[in-house]
Write an enzyme that holds these catalytic residues in place. Sequence first.
Site, PDB file in Angstrom:
ATOM      1  N   ALA A  38      42.800  49.441  41.706  1.00 47.21           N
ATOM      2  CA  ALA A  38      41.389  49.717  41.985  1.00 47.21           C
ATOM      3  C   ALA A  38      40.599  48.412  42.119  1.00 47.21           C
ATOM      4  O   ALA A  38      39.693  48.300  42.956  1.00 47.21           O
ATOM      5  CB  ALA A  38      40.796  50.582  40.879  1.00 47.21           C
ATOM      6  N   TYR A  39      40.955  47.427  41.290  1.00 47.16           N
ATOM      7  CA  TYR A  39      40.304  46.119  41.356  1.00 47.16           C
ATOM      8  C   TYR A  39      40.551  45.451  42.707  1.00 47.16           C
ATOM      9  O   TYR A  39      39.614  44.947  43.347  1.00 47.16           O
ATOM     10  CB  TYR A  39      40.835  45.247  40.220  1.00 47.16           C
ATOM     11  CG  TYR A  39      40.466  43.798  40.310  1.00 47.16           C
ATOM     12  CD1 TYR A  39      39.179  43.357  40.006  1.00 47.16           C
ATOM     13  CD2 TYR A  39      41.413  42.838  40.677  1.00 47.16           C
ATOM     14  CE1 TYR A  39      38.836  42.016  40.078  1.00 47.16           C
ATOM     15  CE2 TYR A  39      41.091  41.495  40.751  1.00 47.16           C
ATOM     16  CZ  TYR A  39      39.799  41.092  40.447  1.00 47.16           C
ATOM     17  OH  TYR A  39      39.465  39.762  40.514  1.00 47.16           O
ATOM     18  N   GLN A  40      41.801  45.471  43.163  1.00 42.88           N
ATOM     19  CA  GLN A  40      42.123  44.837  44.440  1.00 42.88           C
ATOM     20  C   GLN A  40      41.427  45.544  45.604  1.00 42.88           C
ATOM     21  O   GLN A  40      40.984  44.902  46.564  1.00 42.88           O
ATOM     22  CB  GLN A  40      43.642  44.816  44.662  1.00 42.88           C
ATOM     23  CG  GLN A  40      44.408  43.902  43.703  1.00 42.88           C
ATOM     24  CD  GLN A  40      44.163  42.431  43.990  1.00 42.88           C
ATOM     25  OE1 GLN A  40      43.039  41.948  43.985  1.00 42.88           O
ATOM     26  NE2 GLN A  40      45.241  41.695  44.229  1.00 42.88           N
TER      27      GLN A  40
END
Length: 218
Positions: free
Chosen positions: A128-130
């Site tokens: 999700a961060y990427q």
Amino acid sequence: MRIVIAGGHGQIALRLERLLSARGDEVAGIIRRAEQGDDLRAAGAEPVVCDLESASETEVAAHLRGADAAVFAAGAGPGSGVDRKDTVDRGAAVLFADAAARAGVRRHVVVSSMGADPEHPGDDVFDAYQRAKGEADAYVQAHRGLDWTILRPGMLTNDAGTGLIRLEAATGRGAVPRDDVAAVLAELVDTPATAGLTLELISGSTPVSVAVKSVAGN
């Protein structure tokens, strides 16, 4: 120069504030909590309390007005969940970009992540961060009101910086000390010829100033 840094209490941001203030720049760091202010003052920066998850574009633009450059170095940080990856790593980055454009601050440098991709697959928090970083990068890259440079460091370490790096459109995986990331950011802010570039950064054998001049075409 006057430079405003989002995420002013972050590990990279505090290092950058020290470098910029030491060379004579006027630095302001946007922070969420007033108690973080002493750490910024110790680094030579003016603390500006503003929560980028809840502030309006108008509020953020007011803090940016009169600056020569803006640096987005905010992040939800380790331990945060999927929701804050979206509200900080994507949402705050988009807000900060729009606010900078509204304030007339064209020079815009973003601290991203190697592997950032809006189409990154997977359901883990890191996935999700990427995706969030990739979406934010894509938004900035399409922004007509900014002279942007996006920096994507490899694995961050707290080792002492060497001042020797590899800075290219694609470096391959690797690690890099936060000290050296801050040193590169300080050079990028001062090198508008790098506008329009998305760059990966790992440790290498080229001095920071030489590497930045090289990608700038000088």
